[in-house]
Design an enzyme around this catalytic site. Structure first.
Site, PDB file in Angstrom:
ATOM      1  CG  ASN A  77      -6.896 -29.658  29.192  1.00  0.00           C
ATOM      2  OD1 ASN A  77      -6.372 -30.487  29.937  1.00  0.00           O
ATOM      3  ND2 ASN A  77      -6.661 -28.355  29.303  1.00  0.00           N
TER       4      ASN A  77
ATOM      5  CB  VAL B 259     -20.627 -34.098  50.652  1.00  0.00           C
ATOM      6  CG1 VAL B 259     -20.977 -34.982  51.852  1.00  0.00           C
ATOM      7  CG2 VAL B 259     -21.809 -33.996  49.714  1.00  0.00           C
TER       8      VAL B 259
ATOM      9  CE1 TYR C 258     -11.582 -31.572  38.857  1.00  0.00           C
ATOM     10  CE2 TYR C 258     -11.051 -33.585  40.039  1.00  0.00           C
ATOM     11  CZ  TYR C 258     -10.824 -32.727  38.980  1.00  0.00           C
ATOM     12  OH  TYR C 258      -9.858 -33.023  38.038  1.00  0.00           O
TER      13      TYR C 258
ATOM     14  CE  LYS D  88     -12.343 -33.305  35.705  1.00  0.00           C
ATOM     15  NZ  LYS D  88     -12.091 -32.728  34.372  1.00  0.00           N
TER      16      LYS D  88
ATOM     17  CB  VAL E 222      -0.508 -33.729  36.159  1.00  0.00           C
ATOM     18  CG1 VAL E 222       0.554 -33.148  35.226  1.00  0.00           C
ATOM     19  CG2 VAL E 222      -1.029 -35.046  35.604  1.00  0.00           C
ATOM     20  NE  ARG E 223       6.667 -32.101  38.630  1.00  0.00           N
ATOM     21  CZ  ARG E 223       6.940 -33.381  38.396  1.00  0.00           C
ATOM     22  NH1 ARG E 223       6.524 -34.313  39.217  1.00  0.00           N
ATOM     23  NH2 ARG E 223       7.630 -33.736  37.333  1.00  0.00           N
ATOM     24  CB  THR E 224      -1.027 -28.466  36.338  1.00  0.00           C
ATOM     25  OG1 THR E 224      -2.064 -28.994  37.196  1.00  0.00           O
ATOM     26  CG2 THR E 224      -0.667 -29.493  35.279  1.00  0.00           C
TER      27      THR E 224
HETATM   28  P1  NAP Z   1      -4.883 -25.977  35.326  1.00  0.00           P
HETATM   29  O1  NAP Z   1      -3.419 -25.884  35.315  1.00  0.00           O
HETATM   30  O2  NAP Z   1      -5.647 -25.365  36.441  1.00  0.00           O
HETATM   31  O3  NAP Z   1      -5.428 -25.456  33.909  1.00  0.00           O
HETATM   32  C1  NAP Z   1      -6.807 -25.386  33.672  1.00  0.00           C
HETATM   33  C2  NAP Z   1      -7.050 -24.806  32.307  1.00  0.00           C
HETATM   34  O4  NAP Z   1      -8.474 -24.764  32.090  1.00  0.00           O
HETATM   35  C3  NAP Z   1      -6.538 -23.374  32.157  1.00  0.00           C
HETATM   36  O5  NAP Z   1      -6.057 -23.181  30.852  1.00  0.00           O
HETATM   37  C4  NAP Z   1      -7.792 -22.554  32.386  1.00  0.00           C
HETATM   38  O6  NAP Z   1      -7.778 -21.269  31.776  1.00  0.00           O
HETATM   39  C5  NAP Z   1      -8.797 -23.458  31.673  1.00  0.00           C
HETATM   40  N1  NAP Z   1     -10.181 -23.117  31.986  1.00  0.00           N
HETATM   41  C6  NAP Z   1     -10.816 -23.092  33.180  1.00  0.00           C
HETATM   42  N2  NAP Z   1     -12.077 -22.677  33.042  1.00  0.00           N
HETATM   43  C7  NAP Z   1     -12.250 -22.417  31.726  1.00  0.00           C
HETATM   44  C8  NAP Z   1     -13.336 -21.966  30.939  1.00  0.00           C
HETATM   45  N3  NAP Z   1     -14.532 -21.643  31.486  1.00  0.00           N
HETATM   46  N4  NAP Z   1     -13.172 -21.842  29.602  1.00  0.00           N
HETATM   47  C9  NAP Z   1     -11.996 -22.149  29.033  1.00  0.00           C
HETATM   48  N5  NAP Z   1     -10.912 -22.548  29.707  1.00  0.00           N
HETATM   49  C10 NAP Z   1     -11.052 -22.697  31.047  1.00  0.00           C
HETATM   50  O7  NAP Z   1      -5.340 -27.512  35.333  1.00  0.00           O
HETATM   51  P2  NAP Z   1      -4.660 -28.845  34.729  1.00  0.00           P
HETATM   52  O8  NAP Z   1      -4.064 -29.577  35.852  1.00  0.00           O
HETATM   53  O9  NAP Z   1      -3.870 -28.537  33.515  1.00  0.00           O
HETATM   54  O10 NAP Z   1      -5.998 -29.633  34.349  1.00  0.00           O
HETATM   55  C11 NAP Z   1      -6.428 -29.873  33.021  1.00  0.00           C
HETATM   56  C12 NAP Z   1      -7.500 -30.940  33.074  1.00  0.00           C
HETATM   57  O11 NAP Z   1      -6.963 -32.123  33.689  1.00  0.00           O
HETATM   58  C13 NAP Z   1      -8.712 -30.552  33.919  1.00  0.00           C
HETATM   59  O12 NAP Z   1      -9.897 -30.985  33.274  1.00  0.00           O
HETATM   60  C14 NAP Z   1      -8.501 -31.311  35.220  1.00  0.00           C
HETATM   61  O13 NAP Z   1      -9.711 -31.565  35.902  1.00  0.00           O
HETATM   62  C15 NAP Z   1      -7.825 -32.570  34.710  1.00  0.00           C
HETATM   63  N6  NAP Z   1      -7.065 -33.291  35.732  1.00  0.00           N
HETATM   64  C16 NAP Z   1      -5.954 -32.730  36.293  1.00  0.00           C
HETATM   65  C17 NAP Z   1      -5.244 -33.441  37.259  1.00  0.00           C
HETATM   66  C18 NAP Z   1      -3.980 -32.899  37.894  1.00  0.00           C
HETATM   67  O14 NAP Z   1      -3.423 -33.564  38.788  1.00  0.00           O
HETATM   68  N7  NAP Z   1      -3.471 -31.747  37.487  1.00  0.00           N
HETATM   69  C19 NAP Z   1      -5.663 -34.737  37.652  1.00  0.00           C
HETATM   70  C20 NAP Z   1      -6.809 -35.267  37.060  1.00  0.00           C
HETATM   71  C21 NAP Z   1      -7.489 -34.548  36.091  1.00  0.00           C
HETATM   72  P3  NAP Z   1      -7.312 -19.935  32.582  1.00  0.00           P
HETATM   73  O15 NAP Z   1      -5.806 -19.910  32.546  1.00  0.00           O
HETATM   74  O16 NAP Z   1      -7.965 -18.827  31.823  1.00  0.00           O
HETATM   75  O17 NAP Z   1      -7.840 -20.076  33.993  1.00  0.00           O
END
Ligand code: NAP
Length: 238
Positions: free
Chosen positions: A88, A103, A161, A165, A194-196
């Protein structure tokens, strides 16, 4: 050895990873919330505990081979098994909200860093865990990808990004093909917008909804799919 399946989720301290841990634990799996920052991992586990959800924690930076090897060895020492891997953890340095996301302008270093975390990280985790899964003839590997990496719908901007992916999707198919027949299913999924912290507060999808497909793929039955890409539990094109 515990009878219960054991699941490790990278980037489990916040956002989608945190919710995936919560939902897997509620389904009865033994979870390992992996976080690169031990303090963030501890606080996240405490937050879950206060809601009645127990999880183990591991310190794991997906860019640090030693931390991966140490965390995986510790999980195996304590449980004797590791059945589920949710890749994740991810970063979006040139996402839609970044200042420079074209780009023509983006720094190659941004693309390199993103590739390290979003592609080589999951590859390192698969290399560390899949041999053990193969020995036990059971494994579920979920790569949290994005429609931003879908080649059939590829558009402008966020090249680092998007390319990461797309490569994660390629890794999904390669690993699925190599592990086919060993009881191991490897799939990629798109969680929605997603709301993150990454998605921002105006994203339409809740973490609960966004985590659902990952949790479903992490607990697939023996006749479930492998080597596919899902959105809302439906297979989508690459
Ligand atoms: P987020 O809230 O930014 O959380 C990212 C997580 O990844 C955090 O726990 C962060 O840890 C961890 N992380 C980053 N670099 C790391 C590393 N080198 N080693 C270990 N952990 C690391 O993002 P999210 O929205 O939950 O996204 C989770 C996944 O869903 C990602 O792969 C993202 O690309 C994918 N995704 C998200 C969305 C969206 O709309 N949110 C849409 C499509 C795909 P720290 O707290 O230490 O930084």
């Amino acid at each position: 050895m515990t009878d219960v399946r054991v699941a490790l989720v990278t980037g489990g301290n916040r956002g989608l990873g945190f919710e995936i841990v919560r939902q897997l634990a509620e389904k009865g799996l033994k979870t390992v919330l992996a976080a690169r920052d031990p303090e963030k991992g501890r606080v996240a586990a405490e937050q879950l505990a206060s809601a009645g959800v127990q999880t183990a924690i591991a310190v794991l930076d997906v860019n640090d081979q030693t931390s991966i090897d140490t965390a995986v060895a510790e999980v195996l020492r304590l449980n004797g098994r590791l059945d589920v891997l949710v890749n994740n953890a991810g970063i979006s340095l040139d996402g839609s909200r970044a200042a420079v996301a074209d780009v023509l302008d983006v720094s190659p270093d941004i693309a390199r860093q993103t590739y390290e975390t979003n592609v080589l990280g999951p590859m390192r985790l698969i290399q560390a865990i899949a041999p053990h899964m193969r020995e036990r003839q059971y494994g579920r590997i979920v790569n949290v990808s994005s429609r931003m990496g879908q080649l059939s719908g590829m558009g402008a901007r966020s090249p680092g990004y998007r390319m990461s992916k797309a490569a994660l999707n390629a890794l999904t198919r390669i690993a699925a093909a190599e592990l086919d027949g060993a009881g191991i299913k490897v799939n990629a999924m798109h969680p929605g917008w997603v709301r993150t912290d990454m998605g921002g507060s105006s994203a339409p999808v809740s973490v609960q909804e966004g985590a659902d497909t990952a949790v479903w793929l992490a607990t697939l039955p023996p006749d479930g799919p492998t080597g596919q890409f899902f959105d809302n539990r439906k297979a989508i094109g690459w």
